[in-house]
Design an enzyme around this catalytic site. Structure first.
Site, PDB file in Angstrom:
ATOM      1  N   GLY A  36      23.692  15.469 -11.199  1.00  0.00           N
ATOM      2  CA  GLY A  36      23.352  16.121 -12.470  1.00  0.00           C
ATOM      3  C   GLY A  36      21.960  15.693 -12.930  1.00  0.00           C
ATOM      4  O   GLY A  36      21.110  16.518 -13.275  1.00  0.00           O
ATOM      5  N   HIS A  37      21.723  14.385 -12.922  1.00  0.00           N
ATOM      6  CA  HIS A  37      20.394  13.880 -13.274  1.00  0.00           C
ATOM      7  C   HIS A  37      19.336  14.414 -12.307  1.00  0.00           C
ATOM      8  O   HIS A  37      18.226  14.761 -12.710  1.00  0.00           O
ATOM      9  CB  HIS A  37      20.367  12.353 -13.237  1.00  0.00           C
ATOM     10  CG  HIS A  37      21.337  11.683 -14.165  1.00  0.00           C
ATOM     11  ND1 HIS A  37      22.443  10.998 -13.716  1.00  0.00           N
ATOM     12  CD2 HIS A  37      21.371  11.581 -15.510  1.00  0.00           C
ATOM     13  CE1 HIS A  37      23.112  10.501 -14.744  1.00  0.00           C
ATOM     14  NE2 HIS A  37      22.484  10.845 -15.849  1.00  0.00           N
TER      15      HIS A  37
HETATM   16  P1  AMP Z   1      23.110  10.286 -19.411  1.00  0.00           P
HETATM   17  O1  AMP Z   1      22.517   9.403 -18.355  1.00  0.00           O
HETATM   18  O2  AMP Z   1      24.586  10.460 -19.294  1.00  0.00           O
HETATM   19  O3  AMP Z   1      22.663   9.900 -20.795  1.00  0.00           O
HETATM   20  O4  AMP Z   1      22.526  11.739 -19.151  1.00  0.00           O
HETATM   21  C1  AMP Z   1      21.135  11.946 -19.078  1.00  0.00           C
HETATM   22  C2  AMP Z   1      20.873  13.418 -19.054  1.00  0.00           C
HETATM   23  O5  AMP Z   1      21.523  13.996 -17.931  1.00  0.00           O
HETATM   24  C3  AMP Z   1      21.412  14.147 -20.289  1.00  0.00           C
HETATM   25  O6  AMP Z   1      20.493  15.154 -20.680  1.00  0.00           O
HETATM   26  C4  AMP Z   1      22.696  14.744 -19.773  1.00  0.00           C
HETATM   27  O7  AMP Z   1      23.097  15.905 -20.481  1.00  0.00           O
HETATM   28  C5  AMP Z   1      22.321  15.081 -18.345  1.00  0.00           C
HETATM   29  N1  AMP Z   1      23.505  15.210 -17.501  1.00  0.00           N
HETATM   30  C6  AMP Z   1      24.521  14.319 -17.342  1.00  0.00           C
HETATM   31  N2  AMP Z   1      25.474  14.811 -16.525  1.00  0.00           N
HETATM   32  C7  AMP Z   1      25.061  16.051 -16.162  1.00  0.00           C
HETATM   33  C8  AMP Z   1      25.602  17.094 -15.339  1.00  0.00           C
HETATM   34  N3  AMP Z   1      26.783  16.951 -14.716  1.00  0.00           N
HETATM   35  N4  AMP Z   1      24.910  18.239 -15.211  1.00  0.00           N
HETATM   36  C9  AMP Z   1      23.711  18.404 -15.846  1.00  0.00           C
HETATM   37  N5  AMP Z   1      23.146  17.465 -16.633  1.00  0.00           N
HETATM   38  C10 AMP Z   1      23.805  16.304 -16.791  1.00  0.00           C
END
Ligand code: AMP
Length: 283
Positions: A36-37
């Site tokens: 995702g990241h």
């Molecule tokens: P986090 O590390 O969980 O704070 O996420 C960092 C960024 O990655 C945020 O903008 C999240 O929305 C995005 N993100 C996390 N998981 C996913 C995913 N499965 N698909 C797309 N973006 C994601």
């Protein structure tokens, strides 16, 4: 790969890039990088010359009973993943560098931060808005990239960027999922094998909502009940909320009106692991 740990050094680096005419993209993360990241980083790389991935587990957005201390941390691995996806810089400050002794300034977004995650996690969006405001000031990007996985975060931060005149382009990338539909999340690692086997029920339930809307269902409550029913049938998860809201304002919708974009969002606990997911539907 340029790894920077001090806010002042990051600002100096960004000023240099800007002076050289480079376009800068910021991808804020808490590390434990997954596909995702990576999708966010690739999108950023397509839109900018320099891609800064921030890796910071932000204490300000965790509640006292939440998983701050057990949140996975592996900067070496994250740096390799970020580089492979197209990042040029990793900004990984320590907590003291971001919140030094005497720190006392916070950003509070209004109505859109109140329902859903804002209600379930008091103070969460104050922490998110504050850290992203700081990251924007530190990295001075032209474009910032976020994931639709955190739908309310997108709404809250878009509001903040507009209201506080950050002058940064705001890009949202669709949710990246496992083959069985489970949205990628660092927290999936906490699921037991049995919970992991049940977790795809969330996206199945969301797609079911899409089917119902395409079939003519316009009652918000009926839609929410159907989603909760799917989850109950397919798992032992404890549903925290199922919400049917306007996608832009997050106001609950009793009736879905044509031409409106609807957000159906879920929070549910599988054992001690809290997962969120959502789907956007055009009526
Ligand atoms: P986090 O590390 O969980 O704070 O996420 C960092 C960024 O990655 C945020 O903008 C999240 O929305 C995005 N993100 C996390 N998981 C996913 C995913 N499965 N698909 C797309 N973006 C994601």
């Amino acid at each position: 790969m340029n790894i920077i740990r001090e806010p002042r050094l990051m600002q100096r680096e960004s000023d240099g890039l800007r002076a050289a005419g480079k376009r800068i993209a910021l991808v804020p993360t808490m590390g434990a990088l997954h596909a995702g990241h990576e999708a966010l980083i690739r999108e950023a790389a397509a839109r900018a010359d320099a891609v800064v991935v921030s890796v910071f587990v932000n204490p300000a957005q965790f509640g006292p009973a939440e998983d701050l201390s057990r949140y996975p941390r592996d900067l070496e691995r994250d740096t390799a993943v970020a580089a492979a996806a197209g990042a040029s810089h990793v900004f990984a400050p320590g907590v003291q560098a971001m919140y030094p002794v005497g720190y006392q300034t916070y950003v509070t977004v209004g109505d859109v931060a109140l329902p859903l995650e804002g209600a379930a996690r008091p103070g969460h969006f104050r922490g998110v808005a504050t850290v992203v405001a700081k990251l924007l000031n530190i990295t001075r990007p032209h474009v910032s990239v976020f994931g639709q996985k955190d739908a309310q975060q997108v709404v809250v931060l878009r509001r903040m960027v507009a209201d506080l005149d950050f002058g940064v382009e705001f890009v949202v990338v669709p949710t990246v999922r496992e083959e069985d539909g489970l949205a990628l999340s660092s927290r999936n690692a906490y699921l037991s094998p049995a919970e992991r086997a049940q977790a795809p029920v969330l996206y199945r339930a969301l797609r079911h909502a899409g089917d119902l809307v395409r079939g003519g269902e316009r009652r918000g409550a009926a839609l929410a009940d159907a989603v909760a029913g799917e989850i109950a049938r397919g798992s032992t998860a404890a549903v925290e909320y199922v919400a049917v809201t306007d996608a832009a304002t997050l106001e609950p919708l009793a009736t879905l009106a044509g031409g409106r974009r609807v957000l159906v969002s879920i929070a549910a606990r599988f054992g001690s692991t809290r997962l969120i997911d959502n789907i956007l539907l055009d009526v």
